[in-house]
Design an enzyme around this catalytic site. Structure first.
Site, PDB file in Angstrom:
ATOM      1  N   HIS A 109      33.199  24.198 -19.179  1.00  0.00           N
ATOM      2  CA  HIS A 109      32.949  23.032 -18.312  1.00  0.00           C
ATOM      3  C   HIS A 109      33.005  23.418 -16.828  1.00  0.00           C
ATOM      4  CE1 HIS A 109      37.406  22.284 -18.033  1.00  0.00           C
ATOM      5  NE2 HIS A 109      37.066  21.743 -16.888  1.00  0.00           N
ATOM      6  N   ASP A 154      35.098  25.265 -25.329  1.00  0.00           N
ATOM      7  CA  ASP A 154      35.110  25.306 -23.863  1.00  0.00           C
ATOM      8  C   ASP A 154      35.378  26.740 -23.361  1.00  0.00           C
ATOM      9  OD1 ASP A 154      34.973  24.343 -21.296  1.00  0.00           O
ATOM     10  OD2 ASP A 154      36.894  23.284 -21.326  1.00  0.00           O
ATOM     11  N   GLN A 247      44.072  19.183 -12.627  1.00  0.00           N
ATOM     12  CA  GLN A 247      42.711  19.389 -12.129  1.00  0.00           C
ATOM     13  C   GLN A 247      42.650  20.585 -11.175  1.00  0.00           C
ATOM     14  OE1 GLN A 247      43.503  16.292 -13.335  1.00  0.00           O
ATOM     15  NE2 GLN A 247      41.864  16.840 -14.716  1.00  0.00           N
ATOM     16  N   GLY A 248      41.703  21.482 -11.438  1.00  0.00           N
ATOM     17  CA  GLY A 248      41.570  22.687 -10.614  1.00  0.00           C
ATOM     18  C   GLY A 248      42.174  23.912 -11.290  1.00  0.00           C
ATOM     19  N   ASP A 249      42.970  23.666 -12.337  1.00  0.00           N
ATOM     20  CA  ASP A 249      43.537  24.787 -13.105  1.00  0.00           C
ATOM     21  C   ASP A 249      42.601  25.202 -14.235  1.00  0.00           C
ATOM     22  OD1 ASP A 249      45.979  25.096 -11.719  1.00  0.00           O
ATOM     23  OD2 ASP A 249      46.781  23.322 -12.729  1.00  0.00           O
ATOM     24  N   SER A 250      41.633  24.357 -14.549  1.00  0.00           N
ATOM     25  CA  SER A 250      40.697  24.619 -15.641  1.00  0.00           C
ATOM     26  C   SER A 250      40.146  26.028 -15.610  1.00  0.00           C
ATOM     27  CB  SER A 250      39.508  23.672 -15.557  1.00  0.00           C
ATOM     28  OG  SER A 250      39.831  22.482 -16.193  1.00  0.00           O
TER      29      SER A 250
HETATM   30  N1  ARG Z   1      39.700  19.662 -16.651  1.00  0.00           N
HETATM   31  C1  ARG Z   1      40.618  20.038 -15.631  1.00  0.00           C
HETATM   32  C2  ARG Z   1      39.911  20.939 -14.621  1.00  0.00           C
HETATM   33  O1  ARG Z   1      38.688  20.924 -14.573  1.00  0.00           O
HETATM   34  C3  ARG Z   1      41.895  20.613 -16.197  1.00  0.00           C
HETATM   35  C4  ARG Z   1      42.732  19.551 -16.754  1.00  0.00           C
HETATM   36  C5  ARG Z   1      43.945  20.052 -17.420  1.00  0.00           C
HETATM   37  N2  ARG Z   1      44.741  18.911 -17.667  1.00  0.00           N
HETATM   38  C6  ARG Z   1      45.934  18.947 -18.227  1.00  0.00           C
HETATM   39  N3  ARG Z   1      46.591  17.839 -18.319  1.00  0.00           N
HETATM   40  N4  ARG Z   1      46.432  20.065 -18.711  1.00  0.00           N
HETATM   41  O2  ARG Z   1      40.502  21.552 -13.752  1.00  0.00           O
END
Ligand code: ARG
Length: 296
Positions: A109, A154, A247-250
């Site tokens: 993603h 993913d 968010q941002g750790d993905s």
């Molecule tokens: N989708 C998020 C990103 O793009 C990562 C989300 C992780 N969330 C969590 N609760 N572990 O950075």
């Protein structure tokens, strides 16, 4: 009549997916979730702009403060030398892991809808915006079964145009083998430059949180209104919440105590909320796929 209902149903699924992937705080462009919107408002009506917000950040109201590489602490890149920052011209968008001299593993993603020329990988730096080296990406190999609606498969590989010379601050992480066994409760480490949602915790420095692997069936049960978790996913976190990726750790690494890459940060409902552990792509599942495409 039927068509209309189908259309409504489809847009509802898309909205739920984007919400789960992006949370309240992300900015959605061209159907892709673009990273962390560091938002520091405690209440819905309190909006403050974070000092380390990226210029492109859009500040949106949040109903509550619920996350940061939540419950984490600052670490040095030498503590996680496999960690990279995936960037576009706007800066950091995702994390990733060095798995070989020329290969990085991240989340699909993070690369969906992007072209290799637009991406750069920062290696060897504890700070996402400076230091280390910025490398170009020659090719993106996104998992052919990546499914945006339930975030299944993913995984994405990034083929770098230059070879990484390993040192204390840039090194490959070990991939799991098919026979490796990971148990519920095993402590793992998640790292990244993702949202801290806490004004006193800068996003500029790499942070780490300790999270135990979470029972698969229970995780699937907790996430049943989101379609559950598949065999390509592994959950980590505490029932009581408090520590998580955000968010941002993905795309970033979830590493076992033995230094094996167990997961890739993928999604979750909010961040660090009680009863909602973080969901990661299960690297063990993709072991053969990685080998087939990268030879690693
Ligand atoms: N989708 C998020 C990103 O793009 C990562 C989300 C992780 N969330 C969590 N609760 N572990 O950075």
């Amino acid at each position: 009549m039927h068509e209309n209902m189908l259309r409504k149903f489809t847009s509802c699924i898309v909205a739920v997916t984007l919400f789960v992937l992006c949370g309240f705080t992300t900015n959605v462009r061209a159907g892709a979730c673009i990273v962390p919107q560091p938002l520091k408002g405690q209440e819905m009506h309190v909006l403050r702009v974070d000092e380390d917000a990226l210029p492109s950040d859009i500040v949106l109201p949040r109903p509550r403060l619920d996350g940061r590489i939540v419950g984490g602490y600052k670490v040095n890149i030498t503590d996680a030398p496999h960690q990279i920052s995936l960037q576009t011209s706007g800066g950091h968008i995702c994390g990733g892991s060095i798995i070989a001299n020329r290969w990085v593993l991240t989340a699909a993603h993070c690369t969906a809808g992007k072209t290799a020329e637009k991406l750069k990988v920062r290696i060897g730096s504890s700070q996402e915006s400076t230091g280390g080296q910025l490398l170009r990406v020659k090719e993106i190999v996104q998992h052919e079964k990546f499914n945006y609606s339930n975030v299944d498969y993913d995984f994405s590989l990034l083929h770098l145009d230059k070879e990484i010379q390993y040192s204390d601050n840039k090194k490959a992480i070990k991939l799991p083998e098919e026979e490796d066994q990971f148990m519920d409760g095993d402590i793992c480490y998640v790292t990244g430059w993702g949202n801290t949602q806490n004004a006193s915790e800068s996003r500029q420095w790499l942070r780490q949180a300790e999270v135990p692997l979470f029972n698969h069936e229970l995780c699937s049960e907790k996430y049943k209104q989101f379609g559950g978790v598949t065999e390509r996913m592994v959950c980590a976190g505490y029932m009581e919440g408090g520590k998580d990726a955000c968010q941002g750790d993905s795309g970033g690494p979830l590493v076992s105590k033995d230094g094996v890459l167990v997961g890739v940060v993928s999604w979750g409902y909010g961040c660090a909320k009680p009863e909602y552990p973080g969901v990661y792509s299960r690297v063990q599942y993709a072991r053969d796929w990685v080998r087939k495409h990268s030879g690693v």
